[in-house]
Design an enzyme around this catalytic site. Sequence first.
Site, PDB file in Angstrom:
ATOM      1  N   PRO A   2       0.828  -1.209   0.000  1.00  0.00           N
ATOM      2  CA  PRO A   2       0.000   0.000   0.000  1.00  0.00           C
ATOM      3  C   PRO A   2       0.862   1.258   0.000  1.00  0.00           C
ATOM      4  O   PRO A   2       1.753   1.392   0.814  1.00  0.00           O
ATOM      5  CB  PRO A   2      -0.791  -0.092   1.309  1.00  0.00           C
ATOM      6  CG  PRO A   2      -0.546  -1.452   1.850  1.00  0.00           C
ATOM      7  CD  PRO A   2       0.708  -1.970   1.244  1.00  0.00           C
ATOM      8  N   GLU A   3       0.586   2.124  -0.933  1.00  0.00           N
ATOM      9  CA  GLU A   3       1.302   3.395  -1.011  1.00  0.00           C
ATOM     10  C   GLU A   3       0.350   4.503  -0.559  1.00  0.00           C
ATOM     11  O   GLU A   3      -0.790   4.235  -0.200  1.00  0.00           O
ATOM     12  CB  GLU A   3       1.774   3.623  -2.445  1.00  0.00           C
ATOM     13  CG  GLU A   3       2.772   2.557  -2.902  1.00  0.00           C
ATOM     14  CD  GLU A   3       4.145   3.122  -3.190  1.00  0.00           C
ATOM     15  OE1 GLU A   3       4.439   4.240  -2.725  1.00  0.00           O
ATOM     16  OE2 GLU A   3       4.914   2.452  -3.872  1.00  0.00           O
TER      17      GLU A   3
END
Length: 270
Positions: A2-3
């Site tokens: 997840p960014e």
Amino acid sequence: MPELPEVETTVAGLRPVLEGQRLVFVEPRRADLRWPIPVDLRQRMTGAMVTSLGRRAKYGLIETDRGDVMIFHLGMSGRWRINPEELEKHDHLLMETDAGDRMVLNDPRRFGSLDIVRADQLDSYKPFVSMGPEPLGNEFTAAHLKAATKGRKVPIKQLLLDQRTVAGLGNIYVCEALHMARISPSKKGDQISKPRYERLVEAIKQVLTAAIAAGGSSLRDFAQPDGELGYFAKDWLVYGREGEACRCGAPVRRRVDSGRSTFYCSQCQK
Ligand code: ZN
């Protein structure tokens, strides 16, 4: 992994079920993730009303009427599920609101984290202490980048991944933004002119905003029973496209430094 845009979308997905609701049940199901979960988290969150949700870098923030902020990080594999039909093996935190909604934080690899701090001490939370500005905030400008990279004979890609330069940028978005701005990932920070930094700031904001918009359109699925946050399938310009043709016709190249891939076009990016 997840960014920043996935975290922003996660927060947006949690907001409608959490904001203004009282937590009637909060249960960490293990003592630690990447590091220990504070032993008083359960007690401080149970019975509290959620007043707002936010994000700092790749951390999600859940603030309560008791003046506390619960801080979550999704690590490599974390995700929240809303109203799951049943619990899964890696559900490490359960919460239930007085409206009857349940949410669980699932993280098989446990590189994520859970913390709770006083809202007025948020800036002293260790990961936030020396963190640079938010990339989508007004403080993130070409002037900031120019000052932050002054005298730095370090590749710009490395400088952008350093959280002290700018908060929350990961490998994918750095590769994409450098490509959009036509800057070579190995160009030294102090050799980039102000106009080129202006282009880079623009590119970073654009690539993040587009990903958040794509995530927003996936929110409907997220909010469905047993829904979960997916990672947005994106048509990247260079990321993951080694050997494919760039817009200029040259092949996209890939280089690996310290286990991390850099995708770029040596024709467009100087
Ligand atoms: Zn090219």
